[in-house]
Design a protein around this motif. Structure first.
Motif, PDB file in Angstrom:
ATOM      1  N   ALA A 296      32.480  61.663  75.719  1.00  0.00           N
ATOM      2  CA  ALA A 296      31.045  61.562  75.500  1.00  0.00           C
ATOM      3  C   ALA A 296      30.458  60.415  76.316  1.00  0.00           C
ATOM      4  O   ALA A 296      31.113  59.407  76.551  1.00  0.00           O
ATOM      5  N   THR A 297      29.222  60.581  76.744  1.00  0.00           N
ATOM      6  CA  THR A 297      28.498  59.473  77.368  1.00  0.00           C
ATOM      7  C   THR A 297      27.678  58.777  76.286  1.00  0.00           C
ATOM      8  O   THR A 297      27.573  59.266  75.161  1.00  0.00           O
ATOM      9  N   ALA A 298      27.076  57.639  76.656  1.00  0.00           N
ATOM     10  CA  ALA A 298      26.226  56.939  75.682  1.00  0.00           C
ATOM     11  C   ALA A 298      25.077  57.843  75.242  1.00  0.00           C
ATOM     12  O   ALA A 298      24.689  57.842  74.072  1.00  0.00           O
ATOM     13  N   THR A 299      24.568  58.643  76.202  1.00  0.00           N
ATOM     14  CA  THR A 299      23.487  59.576  75.861  1.00  0.00           C
ATOM     15  C   THR A 299      23.907  60.496  74.729  1.00  0.00           C
ATOM     16  O   THR A 299      23.140  60.755  73.806  1.00  0.00           O
ATOM     17  N   ALA A 300      25.142  61.001  74.815  1.00  0.00           N
ATOM     18  CA  ALA A 300      25.609  61.926  73.781  1.00  0.00           C
ATOM     19  C   ALA A 300      25.662  61.225  72.436  1.00  0.00           C
ATOM     20  O   ALA A 300      25.272  61.787  71.411  1.00  0.00           O
ATOM     21  N   LEU A 301      26.144  59.988  72.401  1.00  0.00           N
ATOM     22  CA  LEU A 301      26.228  59.260  71.132  1.00  0.00           C
ATOM     23  C   LEU A 301      24.825  59.036  70.562  1.00  0.00           C
ATOM     24  O   LEU A 301      24.577  59.207  69.368  1.00  0.00           O
ATOM     25  N   GLU A 302      23.892  58.651  71.460  1.00  0.00           N
ATOM     26  CA  GLU A 302      22.520  58.421  70.991  1.00  0.00           C
ATOM     27  C   GLU A 302      21.922  59.720  70.441  1.00  0.00           C
ATOM     28  O   GLU A 302      21.265  59.706  69.400  1.00  0.00           O
ATOM     29  N   LYS A 303      22.180  60.817  71.146  1.00  0.00           N
ATOM     30  CA  LYS A 303      21.613  62.094  70.679  1.00  0.00           C
ATOM     31  C   LYS A 303      22.176  62.457  69.308  1.00  0.00           C
ATOM     32  O   LYS A 303      21.442  62.904  68.429  1.00  0.00           O
TER      33      LYS A 303
END
Lengths: 468, 238, 314
Positions: free
Chosen positions: C37-44
């Protein structure tokens, strides 16, 4: 209908289930194209019927899609399968009663499914929009009984062979159950992320590729030899068609997501397989058109052949588009534009609707043992459908090319919307013509039941109905 | 295994392109073919017309040629490396510092100079540069990323330009080797792949194998039928 | 396989279908499931919660059962000023995204950090919690991970909500985005090859881990929205545009979403749509100089969720 649901099996006349399915799919077709025409009006004139939660485009769009797919197309498949399968096996339908119940479950389920969808209870996945309890209902209460009925009728046939049409019926409805259960797995098991995105399109691709295209083709495999009296051109080309559908049509799901970050190998694989869909397409179209040898006059004179061959001819541009628009080079231009909308309507409203309309016209006359009420109205319906569809297809293809150009040359989006406006109006006109044509069809069918001339035993409808 | 025996039953391989069934099997098939009535429908025993076979072969060649992993991919950082070198060259800098022009006119002129200078160079990236034209602002944005990679001696071809980022590409290519042909190992001791699309893309080769498997099985299926010279007599069943 | 030998035919059919499913479902499934996962995925995941479509927690898609994204400028516990921080508040009973429930969603490295540094082994639906996305830097490599701030920093739910500068109901907004069918026309997928110049960066491989559904959209009748919040961050513009798109874009074909106001404005007064339309028609015909005022929406209205979501698409 209620009467037959509680009758004994032997008291139900043959063909009852098929007739019920035939009329219900006709109703759904009118509802579906009516909603379609309404939606198109909203795209052309955005302030048309505004303020209402339930009549907003975002609520109606998926209702249109699922009404025509499950109500009309798959309903018409059921109507055709329930009379073609027994006819090809020289036998009766395994259970008319199951068929009648199936039809009831179908209509009730569809009403439930569409109204929940309409009021926003959606999974948010294109083509598998229904929430998962409805998906399970469709798989187990709508499709499985139909498959059992078809499969058992084939097992209980009184011929040794199984004709090509029945290979497709048995195979496709089986695959439909599998596709439904596997394709909706992200909802059942809460799969997330790219797996969910990919499985959404795996489902969408295979519902078309393993159900709608092959079954529509199967219907034409029946209608053409039956009505023309020619033997099917080739058994072995039928083999090529069947096996290449199973092998090639089931694989290129990822080509719907060519511009997404899926693994690159998957996209390459899907793209090659996508072009190879032309193998079943070429085999099929050749087989049908070569069967017509010596009987081409019937294309003009006979209404069922007119419908079927129009459908088969529309399959040629359909597959040419389908094979190539998914390659990286062309997808780059047309992805996400009206071109794709036009292509989807070419498949469903062009190719498969024309094939099914033929099957419903033919089947209803055979099962009711009545000659069609009015050939002129049937011809009128044909031209309304064909002209309406053509207007739709051409206008949306042009609109798609405009959008594609706008996308590549980075035209401000609003200018694209303005440029597309005339084509949106033509699209609405085309869709409305289809809708009006269908009302005429329903009237014609209703009058056939009431006033159609009775057919003598042992006479096929096309033998008497269209002698000029 | 016994379930599969019928597959071999009566198999004859002396004339595989004519028929793969022996005479007894062929006779059986012919008898059934002519004596059954499938709800009033019959089937003929015609081959695909020659032109159609040609069309199918053409389809396969087209599928392979058109989908070759060439088109429509993200631009990689290597195609813009020369742009950045040129951007720092004296003549271009002179244009970019020319106060008599507006900013956008300066940028446009400078970019035109860069593209013009590269037009005659015999670069492997010529095609991709035409496919992915950029503005001077885009170039400014990607400049630090590319220069940093150049300082690290990274292979620029392995990096895609994605929006404002220069990011490692999403490919699984050949194993990386050093000059002697030994496999390079990553920090975890495993072999490392190039992030380049190899000529044998994994999905691409899967497709080729898949296709040949299909051809093999269809040929068996079809060639177990009576030879195409035989025409069934449909008057028998009706 | 000879003529009319259906047993072999059926076996071959099964083999063909199974092979096809192995190549198209199993192999890609393995590949995709192995992405990190990227940080974007975690934030989403933390913004949108478990599922934005139909689910037990929110069967009628009203936007229930969703976390609240807040922006903090002071530490909820101590009250000391901190750098602007985004925290995700899961009230007790709010369903968790799959990255917090299953171990294999975000990738091994992120999972290990989330557990060891972020204490995400202590997550619980019943108790709720406050979450952060944090980055750890080791040997120059940045690895994002999820931190359960309730456990590591003692930030309680109430204190966090109280300290919050701004509450962003983007999780409920995504439900609106799906229910109202925005994604039938607006894609969330700038294409890899060309239109990132106008619509921004296309998503990366790991940007989707744990998101459900992804709603890329397939038919783009309107601009791509993946980065719309970066292009246009005006709440007033969004409000006018949703109330009547023709107010700000005379040629737009977008439907009006005036019914998402729920019939009342911010002060609880009823909105007179008929009068508004009349005044707007007068404005369009030129007999009125200014267009009618768009009523401000209530804080718990569905349009608020939707606007929060759209502006949060950065």
């Amino acid at each position: 209908m209620i009467k037959y649901m509680f009758s004994k099996e032997e008291d139900i006349p043959g063909g009852t289930a098929s007739i019920f399915f035939g009329f219900s799919c006709l109703m759904w077709f009118i509802v579906g194209t009516g909603i379609g025409s309404f939606n198109a009006a909203k795209l052309a004139f955005p302030d048309f019927f505004t303020h209402y939660y339930a009549l907003q485009f975002g609520h109606m769009r998926q209702v249109h899609v699922h009404t025509v797919i499950f109500g009309w197309i798959v309903g018409a498949f059921a109507a055709s399968a329930l009379y073609i399968v027994p006819a090809l096996g020289n036998t009766k339908l395994w259970s008319e009663k199951l068929g009648v119940w199936n039809c009831m479950a179908w209509n009730v389920g569809l009403m439930l499914a569409l109204s929940t969808l309409w009021f926003g209870m959606t999974s948010g996945r294109e083509y598998s929009d229904f929430m998962w309890p409805i998906d399970l209902y469709i798989a187990f209460c709508m499709v499985t009984p139909l498959f059992i009925n078809i499969f058992m009728s084939i097992l209980n046939r009184r011929t040794q062979g199984i004709y090509t049409t029945n290979w497709f019926f048995a195979g496709s409805f089986f695959m439909l159950i599998i596709v439904f259960l596997v394709g909706n797995a992200p909802e059942f098991f809460h799969l997330t992320g790219l797996n969910e995105a990919y499985m959404t399109w795996w489902f969408a691709h295979n519902v078309l590729g393993l159900l709608i295209t092959p079954v529509a083709a199967a219907i034409t495999y029946y209608i053409i030899p039956k009505v023309t009296g020619n033997p099917l051109y080739s058994h072995r080309v039928g083999h090529l068609h069947f096996w290449s559908i199973v092998v090639f049509y089931s694989t290129p799901a990822a080509h719907h997501l060519m511009s997404s970050p899926l693994p690159e190998w998957l996209k390459s694989f899907a793209s090659v397989e996508g072009v190879l869909i032309l193998v079943p397409a070429v085999a099929y179209v050749c087989n049908i058109l070569l069967t017509m040898q010596g009987r081409w006059s019937m294309f003009v004179e006979n209404i069922e052949i007119k419908y079927t061959i129009t459908g088969v001819l529309l399959a040629i541009p359909l597959n040419m588009q389908g094979g190539f628009q998914q390659t990286r080079a062309i997808n780059w231009y047309v992805h996400g534009t009206g071109w794709i909308v036009a292509h989807a309507h070419l498949a469903l409203l062009g190719f498969s609707t024309f094939a099914e309309a033929a099957a419903v016209y033919y089947g209803m006359q055979t099962m009711l043992r009545r000659k069609l009420y009015s050939l002129s109205l049937a011809n009128f319906h044909f031209w309304m459908l064909l002209i309406g569809f053509s207007l739709y297809w051409v206008s949306m293809t042009i609109a798609g090319l405009i959008q594609g150009a706008g996308k590549i040359y980075e035209v401000p989006y609003l200018d694209i919307v303005i440029a597309e406006h005339p084509y949106m109006i033509v699209r609405w006109l085309g869709g409305t013509m289809v809708f009006l044509g269908n009302i005429v069809w329903l009237y014609n069918m209703y009058m056939t039941v009431k006033k159609g001339e009775k057919l003598e035993h042992g006479v096929l409808p096309h033998e008497v109905a269209y002698v000029r | 295994m016994s379930k599969f025996l019928p597959l071999l039953d009566g198999l004859k391989l002396s004339h595989p392109l004519k028929t793969m069934s022996d005479d007894r099997k062929v006779q059986e098939a012919q008898y059934i073919w002519e004596h059954e009535s499938l709800g009033g429908i019959a089937e003929n025993n015609n081959p695909l017309p020659r032109p159609v076979v040609g069309l199918l072969i053409l389809t396969f060649i087209t599928a392979i040629a058109w989908t070759f992993p060439l088109f429509g991919q993200r631009p990689n950082a290597a195609i813009y490396a020369d742009y950045i070198t040129l951007m720092h060259s004296a003549p271009v800098q002179q244009v970019m510092n020319d106060k008599t022009l507006t900013t956008s006119a300066r940028d446009e002129k400078a970019m035109k100079m860069i593209v013009g200078a590269l037009a005659d160079s015999d670069s492997p990236y010529e095609f991709q540069r035409i496919q992915h034209p950029i503005s001077m602002n885009d170039l400014r944005i990607m400049e630090p990323g590319i220069i940093e990679l150049q300082n690290q001696h990274a292979d620029l071809r392995e990096y895609s330009i994605i929006g404002n980022d220069v990011a490692l590409a999403n490919f699984e290519g050949n194993w990386k080797t050093d000059a002697n042909g030994n496999f390079l190992k990553g920090p975890d001791g495993k072999k490392v792949r190039e992030r380049l699309q190899p000529w044998w893309d994994k999905g691409y080769m899967t497709s080729v194998y898949y296709f040949f498997g299909f051809c093999f099985l269809v040929i068996i299926t079809v060639k177990r039928l009576p030879p195409i010279t035989w025409k069934p007599d449909h008057s028998i069943a009706h | 396989m000879g003529f009319r030998e259906y047993r072999i035919g059926s076996i071959m059919f099964g083999v063909a279908l199974a092979t096809s499913m192995v190549v198209t479902v199993y192999m890609p499934g393995l590949d995709i499931s192995n992405t990190t996962a990227t940080a974007t995925a975690l934030e989403k995941q933390l913004t949108y919660g478990k599922v934005a479509g139909f689910d037990y927690g929110d069967p009628f898609l009203h936007g229930d059962d969703k976390p609240i994204k807040v922006i903090l400028k002071k530490d909820p516990k101590t009250g000391a000023a901190i750098d602007e921080t985004v925290a995700y508040v899961f009230k007790p009973g709010t369903s968790l995204p799959s990255g917090l429930v299953h171990d294999h969603i975000n990738g091994a490295a992120i999972q290990a950090l989330s557990v060891s540094l972020g204490k995400t082994d202590q997550v619980s639906v019943e108790a709720g919690g406050v979450y952060l996305v944090v980055k750890s830097v080791k040997n120059g490599v940045e690895t994002p991970y999820i931190e359960l701030a309730s456990a590591t920093r003692g930030w309680t739910i109430d204190a966090t909500l109280k300290a919050a500068d701004q509450e962003i109901l983007a999780g409920a907004g995504k439900v609106m985005f799906i229910r109202e069918g925005c994604w039938w026309c607006h894609t969330l997928l700038p294409e890899q090859t060309h239109d990132w110049q106008s619509f921004g960066r296309p998503p990366m491989l790991g940007d989707f881990n744990g998101e459900s559904p992804t709603t890329f959209g397939s038919d783009r009748k309107a601009p791509d929205l993946l980065h719309v919040g970066s292009r246009n961050s005006s709440k007033e513009w969004m409000m006018m545009h949703f109330f009547n798109p023709r107010l700000v874009q005379p040629h737009s074909i977008m439907p009006r979403y005036d019914y998402l106001w729920g019939g009342v404005d911010k002060k609880g007064n009823n909105i007179d749509l008929a009068k508004w339309d009349e005044e707007f028609d007068a404005y369009r015909e030129g007999s009125r100089v200014y267009p009618p005022e768009v009523p401000e929406y209530a804080d718990n209205s569905e349009i608020r969720y939707l606007i929060d979501y759209v502006l949060d698409l950065k």
